[in-house]
Design a protein around this motif. Structure first.
Motif: not given
Lengths: 519, 348
Positions: A18-34
């Motif tokens: 159960d060890e986490p292998i991948l942890v994403c934290t607060g991921v954001t992505k803007n495309y232009g204004g979106i």
């Protein structure tokens, strides 16, 4: 899997798996204004099958592209096996043991299974391709996904679900520790989907973590250890092992904020649409289109009538045949059997051109098949209306300018019609393209995913426009978002496995009913 | 119906692209990528026009007595007539998203047909011309049907048809030059003048005007560009894609016959393989035209500018007594540069 306590309890006991292998934290992505992602957290643990669910356009694909290095996030961090990583392209992710198996079949049909599996990482000695070695590797990888096939067979001779397994085997061959499967069973009949699900379980048994992106909630409930829901670019909640059931998933997706007591939003939607929702109306008996025992690549023996006014919805998961049903009415999909009647007339050789002449306009559910990217907005809007807007073959350009401008105005696209449509954001492009169908004097307007990529506020406007149009014409909306169908439709045709499984009338139309009918 | 359903516009918006390659940085939702595309647009368009100006200046300085004279202008126009007519057809074929390598063979073939029928078979001029036009139209129809009904690439189909037509041409002309018995009434067609300009130039001008109207003012033209850009999207929007492809090849072939009539009337003779040189300069002209056009589109006027460019280059180099080798070399280089500049249209 049904042990009490869920994964968090097990995690505390320090079980290594159960060890986490991948942890994403607060991921954001803007495309232009979106903002496609507005801060998503995701934790994948070693050796688990992790479901990723959520409505269309919620950001699942973007998130997976970020994890696989195909998209660089605007902010947020990714930890892989405890250290921060930054992927600049998919090769970086592959090198770190992350493999993305996309939704589309990306196998090379004329090459053999072994060549496909070793593509890009061919066994070579003195510059020569080592065929025997490649075959051995292919056989080993195929064994992991649970099939025995001749590695020398060209991939084009395989059925789609076996090609899918070859793609998964390829990921294993690259020593992937985390395999992302994007809608791996889309469009597969249940028995073939089961083969793919078996492969996923075998992959888990061999110690590989799997992210399973899917709309097929019963499958997710069956094989996933934990599930993360993404809604509107945000994390919408996590279900732990014991909680993963189909009902819980439906609740999670459609109401990530709380429990079932919050669900009756359907009523609110229904009230909001009451203006356009008076079922029937004057042309209740007349039909804009009728399909009689029609079959196509994805549909078997379907009969259905579309009323002359009002909005008829088509619901169905990817590959269920829902898209085909919309396309069939417009001649955009080849019919293998059966008859199509448009405004009471049987049309034998139906193409989009013929359909347009019969008053049917169609918007494909994919901008690569609807937009003329380097043409102007105006040219895009008027392409289906030119017959009515020209005299003696010559386009009445002032009339065209005026019509286009009023449509854009109505759709809230604040851009001059002389600009290239490719310059607009995806949502604005989509609105202009809906304008194309509304501009034509068609008596039957077929919209496949009309609000794809359109933001929430603009979507309401688009919906109200569609309702206005439907006062006097027939509108068919195929949508993968049940909310949209509830907001718009008088009746919803539910499609699953190539057949119509239910036609839900206004009185019992709700997101939950649609979701459970098609899942 | 729409006019009733839709609210009237309340504010006027002026076209944003009024100036060449105009960049509106304030435009909503314009991406960096889009800005780059626009800058390329600007550079490319002015490279072609600026190049033409430099070309004229260069020849004017190097051959001051001969280049900037009415005679040179008339020579340029005269020589431009045939490539202009061909490039109009080529522009339509390219705009619809196809290739044609057969049209110079149609020129050769129909030239042979018209001269052989008149001089050896004694056909009257109108009948021979009609036969050549019919032959060209059939060739175009055949190409168009094969290309639009099958998934065969027009590149290869036209290469094959072109080879067949050249074979037919050489067999009916016995691969010999024919100059006897060409009727005077056929020869005068290209010698008559209106306002000191010869008929072929007027024919080219008329073709140009009609094609410009067809491409930029009619439904046909709108459909042609739509198909060339995205065939699937056009098909799904109800555009009769196959029919347009067939029409494009038929127009190309009929215009090739017209070009052949001018060539044979002008020289009052037929000689084998006379038309092959036209392939390169018409393609160069069409791509120069695309390089000079907004959105890198193949356009009739752009192609016409391209023809003037190429013909001016040829005439100028001839006045300077440069060798054919150099002319070929420079033309090839111009084509290569034009293709590179025109390729920016693929970016968007």
């Amino acid at each position: 899997m049904s042990e009490q306590g869920g994964a968090s309890a097990r995690h505390e006991t320090g079980v290594l798996i159960d060890e986490p292998i991948l942890v994403c934290t607060g991921v954001t992505k803007n495309y232009g204004g979106i903002q496609a992602l507005r801060g998503v957290d995701l934790e994948i643990r070693a050796g688990e099958v992790h479901g990723l669910v959520g409505p269309n356009g919620a950001g699942k694909s973007t998130l997976m592209k970020v994890v696989a290095g195909a998209v660089t996030p605007s902010s947020g961090t990714i930890h892989l096996a405890g250290e921060v990583v930054e992927f600049h392209d998919p090769r970086d992710a592959t090198a770190r043991g992350i493999a993305l198996v996309p939704q589309e079949l990306t196998t090379l049909p004329e090459m053999t299974i072994a060549e496909n599996i070793t593509l890009g990482a061919e066994p070579v000695r003195w510059g020569l391709y080592q065929r025997a070695q490649a075959q051995a590797r292919a056989e080993r990888a195929l064994a992991v996904v649970g099939i025995t096939l001749d590695p020398d067979m060209p991939v084009q001779r395989l059925k789609p679900h076996f090609q899918r397994l070859v793609m998964i085997a390829t990921a294993f061959d690259r020593d992937a520790e985390l395999v992302i499967l994007d809608e791996p069973t889309a469009g597969l009949p249940p028995d073939e989907a089961a083969t793919v699900l078996d492969a996923v379980e075998r992959l888990r048994a061999s110690g590989v973590a799997v992210v399973y992106v899917s709309h097929h909630l019963s499958e997710v409930a069956r094989i996933c250890d934990r599930v993360t829901c993404v809604r509107e670019g945000r994390g919408g909640g996590v279900l732990e092992r014991a909680q993963v059931t189909k009902d819980a998933l439906i609740d999670l997706i459609h109401d990530a904020t709380g429990g079932p007591e919050k669900r009756p939003t359907d009523d609110t939607l229904a009230r909001r649409t009451s203006a356009g929702a008076r079922a029937g109306g004057p042309g209740h008996d007349a039909h804009a289109a009728v399909l009689r025992h029609v079959s196509s690549a994805d549909l078997t023996d379907v009969s259905v009538s579309i009323r002359a006014t009002g909005v008829t919805g088509i619901a169905g998961l990817l590959g269920s045949g829902a898209k085909d049903l919309a396309g069939l009415l417009a001649g955009a999909v080849d019919r293998t059997d059966g008859a199509v009647l448009l405004n009471g007339v049987e049309v034998t050789s139906l193409t989009p051109t013929v359909a347009l002449a019969h008053g049917v306009s169609y918007l494909a559910g994919d901008r690569s098949r609807s937009a003329l990217r380097t043409s102007t907005i105006s040219e895009n809007v008027s392409i289906s209306s030119l017959r009515a807007w020209s005299r003696g073959g010559f386009i009445r350009s002032r009339y065209e300018t005026r019509e286009v401008r009023s449509i854009l105005e109505r759709l809230g696209v604040r851009a001059s019609g002389t600009r290239r449509i490719g310059e607009l954001s995806g949502g604005n492009q989509q609105r202009a393209l809906v304008g194309r169908c509304l501009a034509s004097d068609a008596s039957l307007v077929i919209l496949d995913e009309p609000t794809i990529g359109v933001d929430v506020a603009a979507r309401e406007d688009l919906w109200s426009l569609v309702r206005d149009i439907a006062e006097s014409r027939a509108v068919v909306v195929a949508s993968s978002e049940p909310e949209e169908l509830v907001a718009l439709c008088q009746q919803v045709i539910c499609v699953a496995n190539g057949r119509i499984v239910d036609v839900i009338e206004r009185s019992r139309l709700s997101v939950a009913n649609i979701t459970s009918a098609i899942a | 119906m729409m006019t009733e359903a839709l609210a009237k516009p309340t504010n006027d918006q002026e076209p944003s692209d009024a100036s060449a390659g105009g960049v509106r940085s304030t435009a909503v939702g314009v991406t960096g990528h889009e800005r780059l595309t626009r800058s390329l647009d600007f550079v490319s368009r002015w490279a072609v026009v600026g190049g033409f100006v430099l070309l004229v200046l260069y020849f004017a300085i190097r051959t001051p007595d001969t280049f900037l004279t009415p005679d040179t202008l008339r020579t340029v126009l005269d020589q431009a007539a045939v490539p202009l007519i061909l490039v109009v057809g080529l522009t339509i074929v390219l705009a619809v998203g196809e290739f044609d390598l057969a049209y110079t063979s149609v020129v050769g073939f129909s030239g042979a047909v018209v001269i052989v029928l008149m001089s050896r078979e004694g056909w009257p001029v109108p009948m021979a011309v009609a036969a050549a036009l019919a032959g060209g139209a059939i060739a175009g129809l055949a190409i168009g049907l094969v290309v639009s009904r099958t998934s065969a690439s027009s590149f290869i189909v036209t290469l094959a048809v072109g080879s067949v037509l050249t074979g037919v041409e050489l067999s009916i002309s016995d691969n010999t030059t024919i100059y006897q018995n060409v009727p005077e009434s056929f020869r005068v067609l290209t010698r008559n003048e209106i306002l000191t300009v010869r008929w072929p130039v007027w024919a080219a001008a008329l073709t140009l005007v009609v094609a410009w109207l067809a491409m930029h003012r009619t439904r046909f033209g709108r459909h042609v560009y739509a198909v060339g850009q995205n065939r699937t999207a056009s098909f799904l929007a109800g555009v009769p894609v196959r029919r347009l492809v067939v029409i494009a090849f038929v127009v190309m072939s009929v215009l090739s016959v017209l070009a052949a009539l001018i060539l044979t009337s002008r020289s009052a003779s037929y000689y084998p393989n006379a038309s092959q040189g036209l392939l390169l300069n018409t393609y160069a002209a069409a791509f120069l035209g695309a390089a000079a056009s907004r959105r890198a589109r193949f356009s009739v006027l752009g192609s016409a500018l391209g023809v003037l460019w190429i013909v001016t280059l040829q005439v100028g180099l001839t006045l300077m007594n440069e060798s054919t080798a150099l002319v070929n070399l420079i033309q090839g280089a111009v084509l290569a540069a034009a293709v590179l500049l025109a390729a920016r249209g693929k970016r968007a």
